[in-house]
Design a protein around this motif. Structure first.
Motif, mmCIF file in Angstrom:
data_model
loop_
_atom_site.group_PDB
_atom_site.id
_atom_site.type_symbol
_atom_site.label_atom_id
_atom_site.label_comp_id
_atom_site.label_asym_id
_atom_site.label_seq_id
_atom_site.Cartn_x
_atom_site.Cartn_y
_atom_site.Cartn_z
ATOM 1 N N ARG A 24 0.810 -1.211 0.000
ATOM 2 C CA ARG A 24 0.000 0.000 0.000
ATOM 3 C C ARG A 24 0.848 1.267 0.000
ATOM 4 N NH1 ARG A 24 -1.917 4.180 2.495
ATOM 5 N NH2 ARG A 24 -4.132 4.752 2.351
ATOM 6 N N ASP A 25 1.948 1.283 0.762
ATOM 7 C CA ASP A 25 2.730 2.516 0.866
ATOM 8 C C ASP A 25 3.491 2.847 -0.413
ATOM 9 O OD1 ASP A 25 4.701 0.597 0.954
ATOM 10 O OD2 ASP A 25 5.529 1.190 2.886
ATOM 11 N N GLN A 26 3.447 1.961 -1.405
ATOM 12 C CA GLN A 26 4.063 2.256 -2.704
ATOM 13 C C GLN A 26 3.015 2.534 -3.785
ATOM 14 O OE1 GLN A 26 6.926 -0.768 -3.812
ATOM 15 N NE2 GLN A 26 7.837 -0.810 -1.752
ATOM 16 N N ARG A 27 1.736 2.601 -3.400
ATOM 17 C CA ARG A 27 0.663 2.781 -4.377
ATOM 18 C C ARG A 27 0.118 4.203 -4.407
ATOM 19 N NH1 ARG A 27 -3.481 -0.323 -2.625
ATOM 20 N NH2 ARG A 27 -2.582 -1.990 -1.390
ATOM 21 N N ASN A 28 0.914 5.178 -3.958
ATOM 22 C CA ASN A 28 0.443 6.560 -4.014
ATOM 23 C C ASN A 28 0.634 7.094 -5.428
ATOM 24 O OD1 ASN A 28 1.034 9.705 -3.722
ATOM 25 N ND2 ASN A 28 -0.320 9.074 -2.078
ATOM 26 N N LEU A 29 -0.462 7.384 -6.101
ATOM 27 C CA LEU A 29 -0.410 7.760 -7.513
ATOM 28 C C LEU A 29 0.316 9.079 -7.724
ATOM 29 C CD1 LEU A 29 -1.278 6.864 -10.336
ATOM 30 C CD2 LEU A 29 -3.430 8.099 -9.993
ATOM 31 N N PHE A 30 0.206 9.996 -6.792
ATOM 32 C CA PHE A 30 0.904 11.275 -6.927
ATOM 33 C C PHE A 30 2.419 11.057 -6.935
ATOM 34 C CE2 PHE A 30 2.699 15.275 -5.288
ATOM 35 C CZ PHE A 30 2.161 16.158 -6.208
ATOM 36 N N ARG A 31 2.906 10.280 -5.988
ATOM 37 C CA ARG A 31 4.349 9.993 -5.950
ATOM 38 C C ARG A 31 4.790 9.258 -7.218
ATOM 39 N NH1 ARG A 31 3.936 8.771 -0.010
ATOM 40 N NH2 ARG A 31 5.310 10.214 1.084
ATOM 41 N N ILE A 32 3.995 8.282 -7.655
ATOM 42 C CA ILE A 32 4.361 7.503 -8.834
ATOM 43 C C ILE A 32 4.512 8.407 -10.049
ATOM 44 C CG2 ILE A 32 3.510 5.778 -10.483
ATOM 45 C CD1 ILE A 32 2.227 4.333 -8.058
ATOM 46 N N LEU A 33 3.519 9.259 -10.288
ATOM 47 C CA LEU A 33 3.538 10.117 -11.476
ATOM 48 C C LEU A 33 4.656 11.158 -11.416
ATOM 49 C CD1 LEU A 33 -0.309 10.676 -11.917
ATOM 50 C CD2 LEU A 33 1.174 9.193 -13.283
#
Length: 277
Positions: free
Chosen positions: A147-156
């Motif tokens: 879950r802690d790697q699924r932040n869309l803002f950080r990913i983009l």
């Protein structure tokens, strides 16, 4: 005036549903009418008895959002009733609920699974909590990510795959940050956002630049490209919609932008169907 009358009826009905024992009060002497008294509601909500009485009578008095929140808790209102109270009293929705709803409701998942376009659900801090199989095929398999790697803002903002075209990446960052600011202004959990902001200040030069600017976006809509091996590039237009049954959740839909993209997406759907068959 009709809405004030409805507000008065609603508050009286909500008060009548509660017994003293429900809110930790002694039953006392026999009551002529069921429910709590006005003075009991006012005391429990931390309000003046006169002020609450006027409010319940439908007079033109204004209660602040914190006072309405206390009144909602005192009257044990459901999420829908709380929203109804705010709508009648302030003619606008209440702030986002302090309790995050991270459950994907069965109807939402069924809708996503029945679509022939990628669809996913994020919560207010942009963490992805639900998706359909086409998201896993076109973008990434969130089921393999904690879950802690699924932040869309950080990913983009941080994933190198989006930096192939520097100008498009810069423009995407500007728009993402303008929308993220809007969400930050409305969040019920600012500490979660502030943790993301602190991380991005350290890791992204574009974030440091655009966070200082004044641009705000209340609705984010844009195009993006997915380069699929064996299929080719698919251009999507994406937009988001609030999910009524789950405050704080947003449904993101990705629709093909042109005929070529639609044909390639159909091929992707056929391949996904073959894998599931």
């Amino acid at each position: 005036m009709a809405q004030r009358e409805e507000l008065s009826r609603f508050l009286k009905a909500a008060r009548a549903k509660l017994a003293p024992a429900d809110v930790g009060l002694p039953a006392g002497e026999r009551r002529r009418t069921r429910g709590l008294r006005r003075e009991e509601v006012a005391t429990l909500a931390g309000m003046s008895v006169t002020w609450y009485t006027w409010f319940e009578q439908g007079r033109e008095v204004q209660l602040s959002a914190p006072m309405l929140e206390r009144l909602s808790r005192t009257l044990r209102l459901s999420p829908n009733e709380r929203e109804f109270l705010f709508a009648l009293a302030q003619h606008r929705p209440p702030p986002l609920a302090t309790r995050r709803d991270e459950t994907i409701h069965a109807g939402t998942q069924h809708l996503m699974d029945s679509l022939s376009i990628p669809a996913l659900v994020i919560v207010e801090d942009w963490t992805v909590i639900g998706w359909n199989r086409l998201v896993s095929r076109a973008f990434r398999d969130y089921s393999q990510m904690p879950r802690d790697q699924r932040n869309l803002f950080r990913i983009l903002m941080l994933n190198p795959r989006y930096r192939a075209d520097p100008d498009k990446f810069r423009d995407m960052c500007r728009r993402l940050i303008a929308r993220f600011k809007w969400d930050y202004s409305r969040t019920s959990q600012p500490d979660v956002f502030e943790g993301i902001i602190a991380d991005m200040m350290e890791q992204s030069e574009f974030f440091r630049q655009y966070w200082q600017e004044s641009e705000i976006m209340a609705h984010f809509e844009d195009t993006n490209i997915a380069d699929m091996p064996g299929v080719g590039e698919i251009m999507f237009r994406h937009t988001s919609y609030a999910i009524e049954e789950a405050p704080g959740q947003r449904l993101l839909l990705f629709a093909p932008l042109d005929d070529v993209s639609a044909t390639r997406l159909a091929q992707l759907v056929a391949e996904a169907d073959a894998v599931c068959a």
